[in-house]
Design a protein around this motif. Structure first.
Motif, PDB file in Angstrom:
ATOM      1  N   PHE A 125     -24.225 -41.694   9.733  1.00 23.13           N
ATOM      2  CA  PHE A 125     -25.322 -40.851   9.265  1.00 23.13           C
ATOM      3  C   PHE A 125     -25.091 -39.364   9.518  1.00 23.13           C
ATOM      4  O   PHE A 125     -24.257 -38.969  10.339  1.00 23.13           O
ATOM      5  N   LYS A 141     -32.563 -38.801  10.150  1.00 24.80           N
ATOM      6  CA  LYS A 141     -31.267 -39.437   9.922  1.00 24.80           C
ATOM      7  C   LYS A 141     -31.198 -39.935   8.482  1.00 24.80           C
ATOM      8  O   LYS A 141     -32.151 -40.540   7.987  1.00 24.80           O
ATOM      9  N   GLY A 143     -28.322 -42.088   6.229  1.00 23.81           N
ATOM     10  CA  GLY A 143     -27.041 -42.723   6.472  1.00 23.81           C
ATOM     11  C   GLY A 143     -26.610 -43.772   5.462  1.00 23.81           C
ATOM     12  O   GLY A 143     -27.354 -44.162   4.556  1.00 23.81           O
TER      13      GLY A 143
END
Length: 213
Positions: A125, A141, A143
């Motif tokens: 990520f 985040k 990812g």
């Protein structure tokens, strides 16, 4: 005259306060962490036909609900004193317990139950972050995620992940964190003796500790 002096004093005070309010975040650089929490994983099946036959089938499944854990490492680059951009990777070594899914072929009056479990999940990520102050960090985040789901055979699933979290220094270079994550493993065609697709969505909540190197 007094007004001008007041304006000058205010400006000088602001100049003195601003650098400390936006002091360099201690979270710049490398880190490693471990987390524990709870995850719910929901498979969704789109039925098709049994290969080489006129039979159609349907599949229903219970969610996978279980305690989980992750190990992660990453690095935060400074963009400004207040904003950071990180890269990282995490892995879950914990295998989920098995849950049942049911295959039904109505026209053949056939029903079968099998088990499925999740294992070897990972996430790579990027993480934009905002330094609330020197020792507090709010972050997101985004990812690329993968996992194995094991039934009669082991299938590899990949997709995307989104997360939000918060971390704060506890003592020295040690910090605590909490985060929530959502992962969508996209549609995958079923193999072998049936047509159809399966997709899986998973959510978890984690708390843990980490070390800033």
């Amino acid at each position: 005259m007094k007004t001008k002096q007041l304006i000058i004093a205010t400006a000088l005070t602001s100049a003195c306060i601003a650098p400390s309010a936006f002091a360099q975040s201690v979270f710049q650089g490398f880190y490693g962490q471990i987390g524990i929490g709870y995850e719910s994983s929901a498979p969704s099946f789109s039925g098709g036909t049994v290969t080489g036959t006129p039979y159609t089938y349907s599949v229903s499944s219970s969610n996978l609900n279980y305690f989980t854990g992750t190990v992660a490492a990453g690095y935060y680059f400074p963009i400004t004193n207040a904003f950071l951009l990180g890269i990282g990777a995490e892995y879950s070594p914990i295998e989920s317990p098995s849950t049942n899914y049911t295959v039904t072929i109505p026209s053949a009056k056939y029903t079968e139950q099998q088990g499925v479990k999740k294992q070897n999940s990972y996430n790579i990520f990027i993480s934009p972050a905002w330094a609330i102050d020197k020792e507090k960090l709010a972050y997101a985040k985004i990812g690329y995620a993968g996992a194995q789901y094991k039934a009669e055979q082991t299938d590899n699933f990949t997709g995307y992940s989104l997360g939000l979290g918060y971390r704060q220094i506890i003592m020295g270079n040690w910090y605590g964190f909490g985060e929530v994550n959502y992962t969508s493993y996209g549609n995958q065609n079923l193999a072998n003796n049936a047509t159809g697709t399966v997709s899986i969505n998973a959510m978890n909540a984690l708390v843990g500790v980490g070390y800033k190197f």
